[in-house]
Design a protein around this motif. Structure first.
Motif, mmCIF file in Angstrom:
data_model
loop_
_atom_site.group_PDB
_atom_site.id
_atom_site.type_symbol
_atom_site.label_atom_id
_atom_site.label_comp_id
_atom_site.label_asym_id
_atom_site.label_seq_id
_atom_site.Cartn_x
_atom_site.Cartn_y
_atom_site.Cartn_z
ATOM 1 N N UNK A 121 0.852 -1.334 0.152
ATOM 2 C CA UNK A 121 0.065 0.067 0.060
ATOM 3 C C UNK A 121 0.916 1.219 0.079
ATOM 4 N N UNK A 122 2.104 1.155 0.766
ATOM 5 C CA UNK A 122 2.843 2.291 0.773
ATOM 6 C C UNK A 122 3.491 2.459 -0.757
ATOM 7 N N UNK A 123 3.726 1.330 -1.468
ATOM 8 C CA UNK A 123 4.373 1.620 -2.722
ATOM 9 C C UNK A 123 3.341 2.059 -3.801
ATOM 10 N N UNK A 124 2.220 1.915 -3.487
ATOM 11 C CA UNK A 124 1.006 2.291 -4.393
ATOM 12 C C UNK A 124 1.078 3.716 -4.397
ATOM 13 N N UNK A 125 0.902 4.266 -3.020
ATOM 14 C CA UNK A 125 1.136 5.754 -2.715
ATOM 15 C C UNK A 125 2.171 6.497 -3.424
ATOM 16 N N UNK A 126 3.405 5.879 -3.350
ATOM 17 C CA UNK A 126 4.681 6.377 -3.914
ATOM 18 C C UNK A 126 4.428 6.310 -5.323
ATOM 19 N N UNK A 127 3.979 5.096 -6.092
ATOM 20 C CA UNK A 127 3.815 5.036 -7.156
ATOM 21 C C UNK A 127 2.972 6.370 -7.881
ATOM 22 N N UNK A 128 1.678 6.426 -7.195
ATOM 23 C CA UNK A 128 0.864 7.629 -7.852
ATOM 24 C C UNK A 128 1.486 8.927 -7.585
ATOM 25 N N UNK A 129 2.310 8.984 -6.573
ATOM 26 C CA UNK A 129 2.856 10.280 -6.678
ATOM 27 C C UNK A 129 3.969 10.425 -7.594
ATOM 28 N N UNK A 130 4.705 9.576 -8.024
ATOM 29 C CA UNK A 130 5.937 9.517 -8.867
ATOM 30 C C UNK A 130 5.232 9.861 -10.331
ATOM 31 N N UNK A 131 4.044 9.361 -10.450
ATOM 32 C CA UNK A 131 3.430 9.464 -11.906
ATOM 33 C C UNK A 131 2.507 10.491 -11.933
ATOM 34 N N UNK A 132 2.244 11.149 -11.306
ATOM 35 C CA UNK A 132 1.157 12.088 -10.894
ATOM 36 C C UNK A 132 0.923 13.000 -12.112
ATOM 37 N N UNK A 133 2.101 13.726 -12.676
ATOM 38 C CA UNK A 133 1.944 14.549 -13.794
ATOM 39 C C UNK A 133 1.269 13.796 -15.093
ATOM 40 N N UNK A 134 1.721 12.757 -15.407
ATOM 41 C CA UNK A 134 1.140 12.099 -16.738
ATOM 42 C C UNK A 134 -0.263 11.409 -16.400
ATOM 43 N N UNK A 135 -0.585 11.078 -14.989
ATOM 44 C CA UNK A 135 -1.930 10.725 -14.712
ATOM 45 C C UNK A 135 -2.990 11.721 -14.318
ATOM 46 N N UNK A 136 -2.304 13.001 -14.411
ATOM 47 C CA UNK A 136 -3.395 14.001 -14.057
ATOM 48 C C UNK A 136 -3.798 14.272 -12.359
ATOM 49 N N UNK A 137 -2.815 13.734 -11.881
ATOM 50 C CA UNK A 137 -3.034 13.955 -10.117
ATOM 51 C C UNK A 137 -2.466 14.802 -9.373
ATOM 52 N N UNK A 138 -2.731 15.543 -8.546
ATOM 53 C CA UNK A 138 -2.104 16.445 -7.618
ATOM 54 C C UNK A 138 -1.525 15.692 -6.501
ATOM 55 N N UNK A 139 -0.312 15.429 -6.537
ATOM 56 C CA UNK A 139 0.462 14.729 -5.506
ATOM 57 C C UNK A 139 0.343 15.221 -4.181
ATOM 58 N N UNK A 140 -0.014 16.621 -3.912
ATOM 59 C CA UNK A 140 -0.261 16.991 -2.640
ATOM 60 C C UNK A 140 -1.726 16.771 -2.190
ATOM 61 N N UNK A 141 -2.365 16.072 -2.580
ATOM 62 C CA UNK A 141 -3.785 15.944 -2.187
ATOM 63 C C UNK A 141 -4.296 14.364 -2.391
ATOM 64 N N UNK A 142 -3.262 13.619 -1.360
ATOM 65 C CA UNK A 142 -3.796 12.338 -1.444
ATOM 66 C C UNK A 142 -4.508 11.890 -0.230
ATOM 67 N N UNK A 143 -5.462 11.060 -0.351
ATOM 68 C CA UNK A 143 -6.411 10.454 0.715
ATOM 69 C C UNK A 143 -6.352 8.957 0.721
ATOM 70 N N UNK A 144 -6.603 8.233 1.942
ATOM 71 C CA UNK A 144 -7.030 7.012 1.850
ATOM 72 C C UNK A 144 -8.103 6.627 2.528
ATOM 73 N N UNK A 145 -8.907 5.495 1.868
ATOM 74 C CA UNK A 145 -9.975 4.817 2.601
ATOM 75 C C UNK A 145 -10.198 3.388 2.287
ATOM 76 N N UNK A 146 -10.419 2.997 3.674
ATOM 77 C CA UNK A 146 -10.199 1.334 3.504
ATOM 78 C C UNK A 146 -11.307 0.992 4.281
ATOM 79 N N UNK A 147 -11.654 -0.426 4.102
ATOM 80 C CA UNK A 147 -12.641 -0.892 4.984
ATOM 81 C C UNK A 147 -12.409 -2.554 5.450
ATOM 82 N N UNK A 148 -12.526 -2.810 6.669
ATOM 83 C CA UNK A 148 -12.185 -3.723 7.519
ATOM 84 C C UNK A 148 -10.694 -3.950 7.333
ATOM 85 N N UNK A 149 -10.062 -5.168 6.951
ATOM 86 C CA UNK A 149 -8.468 -5.088 7.067
ATOM 87 C C UNK A 149 -8.178 -3.929 6.116
ATOM 88 N N UNK A 150 -8.652 -3.639 5.152
ATOM 89 C CA UNK A 150 -8.429 -2.280 4.157
ATOM 90 C C UNK A 150 -8.177 -1.307 5.139
#
Length: 296
Positions: A121-150
């Protein structure tokens, strides 16, 4: 059948699922989607992947919510919500609110012991930040949402990522290897605050196997032990009648967060069991999306 037509298998306790019906998904409404992005390569294991759904009408970088599925760390799939819920509902609501949503597959306990799933899960967050520009994401605005074990995994990302001196063995160096993990908000649906009371449920009753033979991980991976004042705003939602993860778990984590000076909100629904069975689900999803929208 489309994934949105996958109906819950009835009321009350569900029998264990040994398969899921074939689906041909039309995708998430209103989104441009990337499916099967390899966020990490683990030698000897299948590629670690996530799906990303970005509002198709976005005019600039958008916030991203990382969704972490439940399943007791032993089952689950990034593409499916709990069968009691309308499929794709979480993803569509996030996109409709102008945010992207990333849904993550992680290693289950039969694949690798703790803390592998946290590393993923940590690696997924880092990946999204690393490729934020090409994916159209704002790396400064990341949230997490999980249910149960998630929710447990989401809480570990939120707490470790914002800690002044996080335990490096819990973060790992998978995927892109480094980079910030902090998030701006976390939503936790009926997750555990401590792991010691459910250790016997892991890995066919073999606690040592679940934690790679390291008993100190039981405490280190209990969210209540990782609380600190710099934690991001947290919304905890739990059913009072939850027979799988008692409501006291969210109450305990909420109390610890408040005691540390962190921003925490706890909402308990009377009559609701695990996955909010026994109560309407949609209001909880809408509440979570509003919470994330306001903070992202």
């Amino acid at each position: 059948m489309d994934i949105v037509d996958l109906a819950p298998p009835g009321e009350g306790p569900f029998p264990p699922a040994s398969f899921l019906p074939p689906v041909s998904s039309r995708g998430v409404a209103g989104a441009r989607s990337w499916t099967g992005l390899t966020y990490a390569i683990v030698p000897g294991h299948r590629p670690m992947v996530l799906d990303l759904h970005v509002p198709e009408d976005a005019s600039g970088p958008v916030p991203v919510v990382v969704w972490v599925h439940g399943g007791g760390w032993t089952e689950g799939d990034r593409r499916y919500l709990p069968l009691q819920w309308r499929q794709n509902s979480v993803f569509e609501k996030v996109v409709a609110a102008g945010m992207a949503v990333a849904t993550v597959d992680y290693r289950l306990l039969e694949d690798a012991p703790f803390p592998a799933c946290v590393h993923d899960c940590v690696a997924a967050v880092r990946y999204l930040r690393r490729h934020a520009d090409e994916l159209g994401l704002d790396p400064a605005r990341v949230g997490v949402w999980g249910e149960s074990a998630g929710a447990h995994l989401a809480s570990m990302v939120a707490l470790l990522g914002s800690a002044p001196h996080p335990d490096a063995r819990l973060l790992g160096t998978l995927g892109v290897g480094d980079g910030p993990v902090d998030v701006a908000a976390a939503v936790l649906f009926y997750g555990p605050a401590e792991l010691d009371w459910i250790v016997g449920l892991f890995a066919a009753g073999d606690p040592a196997a679940a934690f790679g033979g390291d008993p100190t991980l039981v405490t280190a991976l209990s969210p209540v032990t990782q609380v600190h004042p710099a934690a991001p705003p947290v919304l905890l939602v739990h059913g009072r009648a939850d027979a799988l993860v008692p409501v006291g778990e969210s109450e305990r984590l909420h109390a610890a967060l408040l005691a540390s000076g962190a921003d925490s909100t706890l909402e308990v629904t009377d009559g609701a069991d695990h996955c909010f069975v026994g109560a309407p689900v949609e209001p909880h999803l809408d509440r979570a999306v509003t919470f994330l929208s306001e903070r992202l």
